[in-house]
Design a protein around this motif. Structure first.
Motif: not given
Length: 168
Positions: A54-63
Motif C-alpha cells: 500500500i503506497a502513498d500517491g502514485s504507483p511505487p517504482e521498485p529499485v
C-alpha cells in the motif's frame, strides 16, 4: 480422489468422527509419493514471488540492486511506499462472522472432502532435510559455542519443494 460428499448444513465436531491419530501413529504412516508432473500453471506460479504494498500517491517504482558483498546471485528490491505505506495481503480482513453466514456462502455442489493432487508427495509428519552444520566452534576451555543467529546462505533448513506436510 474421493467421490464421497459431505453436507454443509452445520459444522462437524471433532468428537463425532474417528479419533485423531496420535503423533506416534502419524509418524508410523508411510509417505505417499506423487506420480506425474505438476501442471505448467503451478510451475509458473512457483517461479514468481509477489508482494503487495500500500503506497502513498502514485504507483511505487521498485529499485533493484545487486548485493555484491553477499554473493553474485543475491539481489535487493527496494520499494518506496511513503509514510502511510505498508506491505499488505489483498483480501484479508479482520471481521468476525457467524458460522451460519459462512456456511450459507458454500456451494452445496462443492466436494469438501480432503484431496491431494496426484503429483504432490504426502508426508504425514514434516520431513526436514539434513542440516549442513559445520563443525561446532570450541571455546578455549573446551566447551562448545551455540550460535545465536545463522546468516544466509546457511539460514535454517530447506523444505523439499514437492512435499506437502499435512495433505490428508
Amino acid at each position: 480422489m474421493s467421490t464421497k460428499k459431505r453436507t454443509v448444513d452445520r459444522l462437524p465436531l471433532a468428537e463425532e468422527g474417528e479419533r485423531p491419530l496420535t503423533p506416534f501413529e502419524l509418524a508410523q504412516l508411510r509417505p505417499s509419493l506423487g506420480t506425474g508432473e505438476p501442471p505448467p500453471a503451478m510451475v509458473e506460479l512457483a517461479n514468481h514471488k509477489r508482494i503487495h504494498v500500500i503506497a502513498d500517491g502514485s504507483p511505487p517504482e521498485p529499485v533493484v540492486r545487486r548485493m555484491d558483498e553477499a554473493g553474485e546471485n543475491m539481489w535487493r528490491v527496494d520499494v518506496h511506499v511513503g509514510p502511510e505505506g505498508d506491505v499488505a495481503l489483498p483480501g484479508r480482513t479482520a471481521t468476525r462472522s457467524l458460522p451460519e453466514e459462512l456456511l450459507s456462502e458454500i456451494d452445496p455442489n462443492v466436494d469438501l472432502c480432503a484431496c491431494r493432487p496426484e503429483w504432490l508427495d504426502m508426508f504425514y509428519v514434516p520431513r526436514l532435510l539434513p542440516s549442513r552444520r559445520e563443525e561446532p566452534i570450541r571455546r578455549l576451555r573446551g566447551g562448545l559455542i551455540q550460535p545465536e543467529a545463522v546468516f544466509p546462505p546457511k539460514a535454517g533448513r530447506i523444505w523439499p519443494r514437492r512435499a506437502s506436510p499435512g495433505a490428508m
